[in-house]
Design an enzyme around this catalytic site. Structure first.
Site, PDB file in Angstrom:
ATOM      1  CG  LEU A  19      -1.802  -1.184   1.449  1.00  0.00           C
ATOM      2  CD1 LEU A  19      -2.417  -1.137   2.848  1.00  0.00           C
ATOM      3  CD2 LEU A  19      -2.887  -1.164   0.383  1.00  0.00           C
ATOM      4  CD  GLU A  66       6.140   1.007  15.320  1.00  0.00           C
ATOM      5  OE1 GLU A  66       6.843   1.396  16.250  1.00  0.00           O
ATOM      6  OE2 GLU A  66       5.806   1.740  14.371  1.00  0.00           O
ATOM      7  CG  ASP A  67       1.912  -0.741  11.115  1.00  0.00           C
ATOM      8  OD1 ASP A  67       1.920   0.156  11.976  1.00  0.00           O
ATOM      9  OD2 ASP A  67       2.281  -0.562   9.940  1.00  0.00           O
ATOM     10  NE  ARG A  86       0.657  -3.760   6.757  1.00  0.00           N
ATOM     11  CZ  ARG A  86       1.430  -3.059   7.567  1.00  0.00           C
ATOM     12  NH1 ARG A  86       1.206  -1.784   7.732  1.00  0.00           N
ATOM     13  NH2 ARG A  86       2.425  -3.624   8.228  1.00  0.00           N
ATOM     14  CG  HIS A 165       0.267   4.409  11.365  1.00  0.00           C
ATOM     15  ND1 HIS A 165       1.069   3.881  10.387  1.00  0.00           N
ATOM     16  CD2 HIS A 165      -0.788   3.571  11.462  1.00  0.00           C
ATOM     17  CE1 HIS A 165       0.528   2.770   9.908  1.00  0.00           C
ATOM     18  NE2 HIS A 165      -0.610   2.566  10.538  1.00  0.00           N
ATOM     19  CB  CYS A 256       6.567   0.983  10.701  1.00  0.00           C
ATOM     20  SG  CYS A 256       7.240   1.706   9.247  1.00  0.00           S
TER      21      CYS A 256
HETATM   22  C1  CIR Z   1       0.858   0.648   4.845  1.00  0.00           C
HETATM   23  O1  CIR Z   1       0.281   1.498   4.193  1.00  0.00           O
HETATM   24  O2  CIR Z   1       0.289  -0.016   5.701  1.00  0.00           O
HETATM   25  C2  CIR Z   1       2.338   0.401   4.604  1.00  0.00           C
HETATM   26  N1  CIR Z   1       2.620   0.587   3.215  1.00  0.00           N
HETATM   27  C3  CIR Z   1       3.168   1.307   5.447  1.00  0.00           C
HETATM   28  C4  CIR Z   1       2.998   1.086   6.905  1.00  0.00           C
HETATM   29  C5  CIR Z   1       3.897   1.939   7.713  1.00  0.00           C
HETATM   30  N2  CIR Z   1       3.724   1.683   9.101  1.00  0.00           N
HETATM   31  C6  CIR Z   1       4.059   2.542  10.048  1.00  0.00           C
HETATM   32  O3  CIR Z   1       4.520   3.639   9.771  1.00  0.00           O
HETATM   33  N3  CIR Z   1       3.831   2.174  11.308  1.00  0.00           N
END
Ligand code: CIR
Length: 261
Positions: A19, A66-67, A86, A165, A256
């Site tokens: 994404l 991290e997410d 995700r 975020h 992340c």
């Molecule tokens: C997303 O859109 O979920 C990933 N491409 C990027 C996530 C980045 N996560 C974060 O900064 N904690």
């Protein structure tokens, strides 16, 4: 806060299929792998034992570990990421975290939480409600944290579309020191439950770098943001700069790329 472990996962070859809302172009996977390897070296240099998981080609955003979990000193929680593409990332993170935590509660539907929305400051957790973390997820998370004796409060960032975020715009570096996008200043200063001794306000041109991380004796910060790096040094922080260009193209911040505990 002292960390001794981190979990990371290098990007897979189809990292560019993840994404992204960024207009910065397609990431170069080989360069992303080099940048990730440098990130891991920086963690190891900060006395961290790094668990490196296998890339997951079917889950192109899986490098943003991290997410997928909230890891605290008293327990860990698996999230339910807000982006459906995700949600499968959580399985392998759970398998790895079970080596450290016997009990591993999960955020369940209709709740959603992305770890990037959670910012801990000395036992108080700011929970960002965003396009990814919803109120139901925030409530579930707060209940687990309360059970473990932590405080928490909600910060609604939905009015600021520039922030994917909460931690895209804010970082707590310990000892009362915060780094934040200017829009958070009054919010932080008015909150009970957290201490703001010093606040480094990040300029609009350096907004990406607000997502920095204290790891033991050093602060990891994105390379190419000299004003923030200088401000950190002026506050007595040892800043270690890391090139994040390829992760930025996929909306990924520095924090992340690892789960630290
Ligand atoms: C997303 O859109 O979920 C990933 N491409 C990027 C996530 C980045 N996560 C974060 O900064 N904690």
């Amino acid at each position: 806060m002292h960390f001794s472990n981190a979990i990371v996962r290098p990007p897979s070859r189809n990292f560019a299929a993840g994404l992204s809302s960024s207009a910065e172009g397609t990431p170069d996977v080989d360069l992303a792998l080099e940048q990730h390897a440098a990130y891991v070296r920086a963690l190891r240099a900060a006395a961290i034992e790094v668990t490196c998981l296998e890339p997951q080609p079917a889950l192109p955003d899986a490098t943003f570990v991290e997410d997928t979990a909230i890891v605290t000193g008293r327990g860990a929680i698996l999230t339910r990421p807000g982006a459906p593409s995700r949600q499968g990332e959580v399985v392998s993170i759970g398998a790895s975290l079970r080596n450290f935590h016997a009990e591993l509660p999960v955020i369940t539907a209709p709740g959603s939480v992305d770890g990037g929305d959670i910012c801990e400051a000395d036992g108080h957790f700011l929970i960002g409600v965003s396009a990814r973390t919803n109120e139901a997820g925030a409530r579930q998370l707060a209940q687990h944290l309360t059970r473990w004796g932590y405080g928490s409060s909600i910060v609604d960032i939905r009015a600021n579309p520039a922030l994917l975020h909460l931690k895209s715009g804010i970082a707590y570096l310990g000892d009362g020191l915060w780094v934040a996008d200017g829009s958070f200043e009054s919010e932080l200063r008015s909150r009970s439950g957290i201490e703001v001794c010093d606040l480094i306000t990040v300029s609009a041109e350096e907004a990406y770098a607000a997502n920095c991380v204290r790891v033991n004796e050093v602060v990891l910060v994105a390379a190419g943001y000299p004003r923030l790096t200088a401000a950190l040094s002026a506050m007595g922080c040892r800043a270690v700069t890391l090139d994040m260009s390829e992760f930025r193209k996929m909306d990924g911040g520095l924090s992340c790329l690892s789960l630290r505990f």
